[in-house]
Design an enzyme around this catalytic site. Sequence first.
Site, PDB file in Angstrom:
ATOM      1  CB  THR A   8      18.799 -37.932 -87.928  1.00  0.00           C
ATOM      2  OG1 THR A   8      19.079 -38.509 -89.026  1.00  0.00           O
ATOM      3  CG2 THR A   8      17.344 -38.006 -87.469  1.00  0.00           C
ATOM      4  CD  GLU A  41      34.834 -32.776 -88.910  1.00  0.00           C
ATOM      5  OE1 GLU A  41      36.144 -33.178 -89.784  1.00  0.00           O
ATOM      6  OE2 GLU A  41      35.054 -31.584 -88.510  1.00  0.00           O
ATOM      7  CG  ASP A  70      27.148 -43.396 -87.509  1.00  0.00           C
ATOM      8  OD1 ASP A  70      26.696 -42.615 -88.402  1.00  0.00           O
ATOM      9  OD2 ASP A  70      28.279 -43.827 -87.458  1.00  0.00           O
ATOM     10  CB  SER A  71      22.850 -47.371 -89.015  1.00  0.00           C
ATOM     11  OG  SER A  71      22.220 -46.297 -89.456  1.00  0.00           O
ATOM     12  N   GLY A 154      18.346 -45.336 -98.690  1.00  0.00           N
ATOM     13  CA  GLY A 154      19.678 -45.887 -98.516  1.00  0.00           C
ATOM     14  C   GLY A 154      19.939 -47.109 -99.532  1.00  0.00           C
ATOM     15  CE1 TYR A 155      25.299 -48.268-100.355  1.00  0.00           C
ATOM     16  CE2 TYR A 155      24.991 -47.344 -98.214  1.00  0.00           C
ATOM     17  CZ  TYR A 155      25.740 -47.539 -99.475  1.00  0.00           C
ATOM     18  OH  TYR A 155      26.739 -46.647 -99.270  1.00  0.00           O
TER      19      TYR A 155
END
Length: 204
Positions: A8, A41, A70-71, A154-155
């Site tokens: 990452t 990718e 991956d999240s 992030g969110y």
Amino acid sequence: MKKILIATNNKGKAKDFESLFGPYGFEVQTLNDLEQDIDVEETGVTFEENAVLKAETVSKLLGIMVIADDSGLEIDKLQGAPGVYSARYAGEAKNDEANIDKVLSELQGVPEEERAARFRCVLAVAGPGIETVTFSGSCEGTILEERRGSNGFGYDPIFYSPEKGRAMAELSPQEKGQISHRGAALRQLEARLPQLLDALGGQQ
């Protein structure tokens, strides 16, 4: 010090792994620490496919054990979006603020009871001569109508945790780790850690 690579570029994610591997005497490295530029990718349609793709690709390139994550955020009212596109929801620039603005715009006028959402995380561990394994976790909540808090990334500012009674961005890293999707996946990984590190030890 032994090293383990997390596939990452996200510094926020790296901190989560540092707290897990530090006690075992491992230095956590990310793609930012490498001299070569590696960009995998993400062509998978699920979090698991993308995590496995990243872990296996980077592991084959470097010949070491690699953990990939991956999240993202799934919102029921948006049929599971942004999902695997969470990081680039508002465009290729991976802009957290723009992503949040897009979600808030799409949910404008939607009542609280219809704003159910969850964070989901899949970790994949790949290495030479090791069968790739995955660990997954999720965290249920709702989407707020406005940002709250300044922690996390992030969110997190618009994700409300009923369990904690606050937005994810209002929690300390320790509180977030107790309930987060990544925390849940990391605890599963931790349970298998001695076995995985035995395999890793032979590669150092």
